[in-house]
Design a protein around this motif. Structure first.
Motif, PDB file in Angstrom:
ATOM      1  N   TYR A 189       0.826  -1.204   0.000  1.00  0.00           N
ATOM      2  CA  TYR A 189       0.000   0.000   0.000  1.00  0.00           C
ATOM      3  C   TYR A 189       0.867   1.264   0.000  1.00  0.00           C
ATOM      4  O   TYR A 189       0.655   2.181  -0.805  1.00  0.00           O
ATOM      5  N   GLU A 230       1.032   4.066  -2.805  1.00  0.00           N
ATOM      6  CA  GLU A 230       0.464   5.370  -2.472  1.00  0.00           C
ATOM      7  C   GLU A 230       1.439   6.502  -2.793  1.00  0.00           C
ATOM      8  O   GLU A 230       1.033   7.571  -3.265  1.00  0.00           O
ATOM      9  N   ARG A 275       0.996   7.137  -6.296  1.00  0.00           N
ATOM     10  CA  ARG A 275      -0.276   7.824  -6.565  1.00  0.00           C
ATOM     11  C   ARG A 275      -0.168   9.325  -6.311  1.00  0.00           C
ATOM     12  O   ARG A 275      -0.747  10.126  -7.036  1.00  0.00           O
ATOM     13  N   LYS A 281     -10.002   9.988 -10.125  1.00  0.00           N
ATOM     14  CA  LYS A 281     -10.041   8.535 -10.263  1.00  0.00           C
ATOM     15  C   LYS A 281      -9.027   7.854  -9.347  1.00  0.00           C
ATOM     16  O   LYS A 281      -9.247   6.726  -8.883  1.00  0.00           O
ATOM     17  N   ILE A 282      -7.920   8.532  -9.091  1.00  0.00           N
ATOM     18  CA  ILE A 282      -6.878   7.936  -8.257  1.00  0.00           C
ATOM     19  C   ILE A 282      -7.319   7.891  -6.795  1.00  0.00           C
ATOM     20  O   ILE A 282      -6.877   7.037  -6.024  1.00  0.00           O
ATOM     21  N   TRP A 287     -10.268   6.991  -5.723  1.00  0.00           N
ATOM     22  CA  TRP A 287     -10.978   5.714  -5.538  1.00  0.00           C
ATOM     23  C   TRP A 287      -9.980   4.585  -5.264  1.00  0.00           C
ATOM     24  O   TRP A 287     -10.187   3.750  -4.371  1.00  0.00           O
ATOM     25  N   ILE A 288      -8.891   4.578  -6.048  1.00  0.00           N
ATOM     26  CA  ILE A 288      -7.884   3.522  -5.910  1.00  0.00           C
ATOM     27  C   ILE A 288      -7.201   3.613  -4.553  1.00  0.00           C
ATOM     28  O   ILE A 288      -6.939   2.597  -3.890  1.00  0.00           O
ATOM     29  N   HIS A 311      -8.480   4.734  -1.795  1.00  0.00           N
ATOM     30  CA  HIS A 311      -9.350   4.222  -0.736  1.00  0.00           C
ATOM     31  C   HIS A 311      -9.344   2.699  -0.707  1.00  0.00           C
ATOM     32  O   HIS A 311      -9.323   2.094   0.382  1.00  0.00           O
ATOM     33  N   ALA A 312      -9.355   2.085  -1.862  1.00  0.00           N
ATOM     34  CA  ALA A 312      -9.321   0.618  -1.892  1.00  0.00           C
ATOM     35  C   ALA A 312      -8.066   0.093  -1.214  1.00  0.00           C
ATOM     36  O   ALA A 312      -8.104  -0.914  -0.483  1.00  0.00           O
ATOM     37  N   GLY A 313      -6.939   0.780  -1.405  1.00  0.00           N
ATOM     38  CA  GLY A 313      -5.703   0.366  -0.749  1.00  0.00           C
ATOM     39  C   GLY A 313      -5.770   0.525   0.759  1.00  0.00           C
ATOM     40  O   GLY A 313      -5.310  -0.338   1.512  1.00  0.00           O
ATOM     41  N   HIS A 336     -19.687   6.736  -4.997  1.00  0.00           N
ATOM     42  CA  HIS A 336     -19.305   6.118  -6.278  1.00  0.00           C
ATOM     43  C   HIS A 336     -20.497   5.981  -7.212  1.00  0.00           C
ATOM     44  O   HIS A 336     -20.329   5.937  -8.443  1.00  0.00           O
ATOM     45  N   ARG A 357     -12.395   9.142  -1.018  1.00  0.00           N
ATOM     46  CA  ARG A 357     -11.633   8.194  -0.199  1.00  0.00           C
ATOM     47  C   ARG A 357     -11.735   8.615   1.258  1.00  0.00           C
ATOM     48  O   ARG A 357     -12.101   9.742   1.582  1.00  0.00           O
TER      49      ARG A 357
END
Length: 385
Positions: A268, A272, A275, A293-294, A296-297, A299-301, A321, A330
């Protein structure tokens, strides 16, 4: 608030925060002795301590103070450790930063405390870029240490630096190792920054925050040893001190030899950092929709790899979303509660508000508060005769 780059600061990485138009504020007057007397409008509580004998008397005095006042005392202890002579004062402490919401309320209080000590001590020191006793970054580092001794939380410098360095309509790219920073434009008349508060409060010092930091340190050591074992002549490998020093390529090559939990934590952080730099490039190019868009990614991490999210934060991100016009969202802050940050087209703000009001209580069993924030300036003061 931090746009992107969560939990990277104590790993020597990059962060992209901005100060926002919320404040922690002191209103008061100087005393001629070494006593500080405070009244908190939020907690409806009184606190008093002495500047005499600091920093040696910090631990003893800390035990007798409410939590919020310990930060104010901690800043005094660090200032006196820097050989700055302080005067006492009487003040009311107020503000509108959500407490425990991941919006750096403790850092705001610490920076406001430093500004108050500078003012009430007859300008015994000053905070600023030119001819100042303390630069903004030095002030941030001092307040970071104050938080660590006041709370036991081994925080990075992100929150304090954001509060010190803020400028209107600007985000700050901060290298948390070198402490170099530069400003980036963060103003799109068609996009709002929406902060949604879960209503869930967390106590980071008793959460897994410090555990995450320890896991990152262990992952760094293991990765360095693995890389040096295979590449004994690699000077870069020998100089690895933090996860920031491990390239994505090196991590991919050696990650399978890490325990599963360390693989997730390190994966992560390394991603990050990448990112943050991606968002910086996109902001420089004016591509805020792509930057969203980044989020969202990210937050998933935080949810799946760093495991610092919670059901309420996930619910808010999931709701966002599904709303057209939300560019990205996020969780923000240390985790386990607090707020989400959302980049939202202006015409979609009402739709997001309605979706949260309708869906969040059913999914979380509580209500969320929604606010719009703007990038703002750092500390300042007004003198009234």
């Amino acid at each position: 608030m931090n746009l992107i780059g969560e939990h990277t600061d104590y790993n020597g990485g990059f962060v992209l925060p901005l100060a926002v138009d919320r404040v922690s504020a002191f209103a008061g007057r100087t005393r001629e002795d070494q006593t500080v007397r405070l009244w908190s409008t939020h907690f409806k509580a009184y606190a008093q301590f002495s500047l005499e004998g600091l920093p040696e008397t910090f631990d003893e005095q800390r035990a007798n103070l409410p939590g919020w006042a310990r930060y104010v005392l901690g800043v005094a202890a660090e200032l006196t450790r820097s050989d700055i002579a302080l005067k006492g004062f009487d003040a009311v402490v107020s503000g509108d930063v959500p407490l425990g919401g991941g919006m750096s309320s403790s850092a705001a209080l610490e920076i406001a405390s430093a500004e108050a000590y500078a003012l009430f001590s007859d300008h015994a020191f000053s905070i600023g870029e030119k001819d100042a006793t303390l630069t903004p970054i030095e002030t941030a580092g001092l307040c970071q240490r104050a938080e660590q001794i006041a709370s036991g939380l081994m925080c990075g410098i992100l929150d304090q630096a954001a509060s010190c360095l803020g400028q209107p309509r600007k985000a700050v790219l901060l290298d948390c190792r070198s402490l170099d920073y530069r400003y980036l434009p963060f103003e799109d008349p068609d996009v709002s920054v929406v902060v949604i508060d879960t209503g869930v409060r967390r106590e980071l010092a008793t959460s897994a925050y410090n555990e995450r930091r320890q896991q990152c340190e262990e992952a760094t050591q293991r990765l360095r040893d693995l890389i040096v074992q295979v590449e004994p002549e690699n000077e870069q490998a020998r100089s690895i001190k933090e996860l920031r020093d491990v390239s994505p390529e090196q991590f991919e090559r050696f990650k399978a030899q890490l325990p599963a939990v360390l693989q997730k934590r390190a994966g992560y952080v390394i991603a990050e950092n990448e990112r943050v730099l991606q968002v910086v490039k996109l902001l420089e190019e004016g591509k805020i929709e792509e930057a969203g868009k980044i989020l969202w990614i990210g937050h998933a991490g935080l949810r799946d790899e760093y495991e610092v999210s919670c059901n309420e934060l996930d619910a808010l991100v999931d709701i966002a979303h599904e709303v057209p016009g939300v560019l990205g969202a996020r969780m923000m802050g240390g985790g386990f509660g607090g707020c989400t940050i959302n980049l939202v087209r202006n015409e979609a703000v009402d739709a997001l508000r309605q979706a949260v009001e309708q869906q969040y209580p059913e999914r979380a069993g509580r209500e969320a508060s929604i606010d719009i924030c703007r990038a703002a300036a750092g500390p300042g003061h007004v003198v009234l005769n």
